[in-house]
Motif scaffolding. Structure first.
Motif, PDB file in Angstrom:
ATOM      1  N   PHE A 485       0.805  -1.217   0.000  1.00 12.18           N
ATOM      2  CA  PHE A 485       0.000   0.000   0.000  1.00 12.18           C
ATOM      3  C   PHE A 485       0.842   1.274   0.000  1.00 12.18           C
ATOM      4  N   ARG A 489       0.623   4.140  -2.823  1.00  8.78           N
ATOM      5  CA  ARG A 489       0.359   5.549  -2.495  1.00  8.78           C
ATOM      6  C   ARG A 489       1.389   6.464  -3.148  1.00  8.78           C
ATOM      7  N   ASP A 490       2.663   6.102  -3.052  1.00  8.07           N
ATOM      8  CA  ASP A 490       3.712   6.953  -3.607  1.00  8.07           C
ATOM      9  C   ASP A 490       3.570   7.101  -5.111  1.00  8.07           C
ATOM     10  N   LEU A 509      -6.101   6.702  -4.080  1.00  4.62           N
ATOM     11  CA  LEU A 509      -5.550   7.226  -2.827  1.00  4.62           C
ATOM     12  C   LEU A 509      -6.510   6.992  -1.658  1.00  4.62           C
ATOM     13  N   VAL A 512      -5.923   3.313  -0.661  1.00  7.61           N
ATOM     14  CA  VAL A 512      -4.645   2.987  -0.019  1.00  7.61           C
ATOM     15  C   VAL A 512      -4.514   3.693   1.324  1.00  7.61           C
ATOM     16  N   LEU A 513      -5.060   4.908   1.438  1.00  4.65           N
ATOM     17  CA  LEU A 513      -4.980   5.610   2.717  1.00  4.65           C
ATOM     18  C   LEU A 513      -5.858   4.925   3.769  1.00  4.65           C
ATOM     19  N   ALA A 522      -8.225   9.588   3.605  1.00  4.84           N
ATOM     20  CA  ALA A 522      -9.048   8.753   2.728  1.00  4.84           C
ATOM     21  C   ALA A 522     -10.384   9.431   2.431  1.00  4.84           C
ATOM     22  N   GLU A 525      -9.855  12.238  -0.095  1.00  4.09           N
ATOM     23  CA  GLU A 525      -9.624  11.745  -1.454  1.00  4.09           C
ATOM     24  C   GLU A 525     -10.895  11.163  -2.060  1.00  4.09           C
TER      25      GLU A 525
END
Length: 546
Positions: A485, A489-490, A509, A512-513, A522, A525
């Protein structure tokens, strides 16, 4: 008498042609002592000095001179004029227009037109404030830019404070505009200059002006660009606007990625442009760079100029250490000519520095990735940049284009295995440098159950095109599936630095957050995904300015 006074005052106001950093004589910065009484003649002389300071972008010194003369509405005409220009620099456009008009100064060297244009462009904007920045932006989709922009600028401020010294304490305004026409109205650049040079942001008039990435067909590196322009603002303040254009642009380019850590300031194509120009003796001269790189005749010429000046700064650092930049800018701020400042800081005559810089450019190796085509900015509202243009046309090998075309036919019919074979044939001929081909091959491999092959193709393509949004989004999908994850994200954040209006980036995002235990991020996003998909949190359609 009034006409004579205003004509003298207007002599202090520049003719606008995208004023770049200049080297004016150092002004008298003495402000009136608190409670000091001034006659009308003294007030007018103070107003003239303030106008000169504003023309040099020295807002704090101008404010110190003018504040004792408030209220401006009851002041002499010259004070009304300078007070109106100060209000323009404060982004108080209604007050600026009223004061300049009341002064009887006509167009006031262009300031009245600029204030009216700025009021018109920003009249329906929303505003968001952080500790050191105010973001003014069109309501609607551009809201998704704000938290990333503020974060990048706050980080850039900290990086510049460490490298050059504490930036000005004021809150700096960033005005985001929807299209090229709006940027032209605010900045004094023409629409043609913006399109020709690829200029998408300007630091001027005590603020930053930033073109929304939605005005570009494929976005652009908008966060690095904002950091670049903020560096201009800081360098202007530190040097009293005395840094010549090569030093201003070199420092801005050198530091533009400081907010996210040091990276190579030179792309493969920029380095190759320098090598070619050295061989052909076609470097951009410092004289050609003046008054602004935005006025150079092509994006290629502008890219060459940026490469040259950042290599001048890089050579300064390699020769004398990173502290040399604070030393040079400090000396320039004290009134030392930039050539002499460089000579003092490096211990060599400036002409010798120029010769060694040229030799350094010739000897510097190309960055990883090698030479490939300049990625020109393509504006949505420019018929030359859209329509029949396609990325497939960038592939120079006709046979590879034929294989790719056949792959597209199979893809459209849902025949992923066959598409993978044809894309693979094209990829084998031209390699990983063309992102659209690599992306389609990776997609076909994924849909054919060949996830490892897809990842290998994507990573090879990202070696050549590290910021290409679609490639990063595709790789993020694969990383998410295997529960990596943080890496996913990166990759999504890299994609967002180029194409922040892709709903899939923000939806990814959000997921993954959530997985990383950041419910607040999260939620934000997920809301951005809804906005970009045409719905807000309540299911209503937001106001939008495409």
């Amino acid at each position: 008498m009034r006409a004579l006074v205003l004509s003298i005052a207007l002599a202090a106001v520049p003719a606008f042609a995208h004023a770049a950093p200049s080297t004016p004589a150092r002004p008298d910065r003495r402000a009136a002592a608190p409670g000091e009484r001034k006659g009308e003649g003294d007030a007018e002389r103070t107003a003239f000095k303030a106008l000169k300071l504003l023309a040099q972008e020295d807002l704090p010194a101008a404010r110190a001179l003018l504040e004792p003369l408030e209220p401006f509405d009851d002041a002499p005409d010259a004070v009304k004029l300078s007070g109106g220009v100060l209000r323009f620099f404060d982004q108080r456009y209604d007050d600026a227009i009223a004061l300049i008009t009341a002064s009887g100064a006509g167009k006031a060297g262009g300031y009245l037109e600029l204030a009216r244009a700025a009021r018109e462009v920003t009249k329906d904007h929303a505003r968001s404030e952080s500790e050191h920045f105010v973001v003014s932006y069109p309501k609607g989709k551009d809201e998704v830019l704000v938290p990333y922009l503020v974060d990048a600028l706050e980080r850039q401020r900290a990086a510049l404070a460490k490298a050059l010294g504490e930036p000005p304490a004021r809150r700096l305004t960033v005005e985001i505009v929807s299209d090229v026409k709006g940027l032209a109205k605010l900045s004094t650049l023409t629409e043609a200059e913006i399109r020709t040079s690829g200029t998408v942001a300007v630091a001027k008039f005590g603020k930053l002006m930033l073109l929304s990435p939605k005005a570009l067909l494929k976005g652009y590196d908008w966060l690095d660009t904002a950091a670049h322009e903020y560096t201009h603002d800081v360098v202007t303040a530190r040097t009293g606007n005395r840094a010549p254009i090569w030093l201003q642009e070199g420092l801005a380019k050198w530091f533009e990625s400081a907010w996210r850590g040091r990276v190579d300031p030179l792309s493969p194509i920029s380095a190759a442009l320098v090598k070619d120009a050295l061989a052909r003796n076609t470097l951009v001269t410092f004289q050609e760079m003046h008054p602004s790189l935005a006025k150079l005749p092509s994006q290629e010429r502008a890219a060459l100029a940026y490469a040259q000046v950042v290599l001048a700064v890089e050579y300064l650092v390699k020769r004398s250490g990173p502290e040399v930049l604070a030393r040079v800018t400090g000396l320039v701020g004290e009134g030392v000519e930039a050539d002499d400042a460089v000579a003092r800081a490096t211990g060599m005559p400036f002409e010798r520095f120029l010769g060694e810089w040229r030799r350094y450019m010739a000897a510097r190796p190309l960055p990883r990735g090698g030479e490939h085509e300049l990625k020109r900015l393509r504006f949505k509202d420019d018929p030359k940049h859209g329509g029949a243009w396609a990325e497939w046309a960038e592939i120079p090998d006709a046979e590879a284009r034929g294989f790719a075309r056949l792959g597209e036919i199979y893809r459209a019919r849902g025949r992923w295995a066959a598409a993978r074979i044809e894309y693979g044939k094209a990829h084998a001929r031209v390699g990983a440098r063309f992102p659209i081909l690599s992306g389609q091959l990776a997609l076909a491999a994924t849909m054919s159950g060949e996830g490892e092959e897809a990842e290998q193709v994507l990573r090879g393509a990202l070696d050549w095109n590290p910021d290409y949004p679609a490639l990063n989004v595709q790789l993020a999908r694969l990383l998410f599936e295997r529960k990596d994850f943080a890496a996913a994200r990166d990759r999504l954040l890299v994609a967002n630095r180029q194409d922040p209006f892709d709903p899939e980036i923000h939806g990814g995002l959000a997921r993954v957050l959530t997985a990383l235990g950041d419910p607040g991020g999260a939620s934000r996003e997920a809301r951005f995904e809804r906005i970009l998909g045409g719905r807000d949190a309540q299911g209503a359609r937001p106001e939008d300015h495409p």
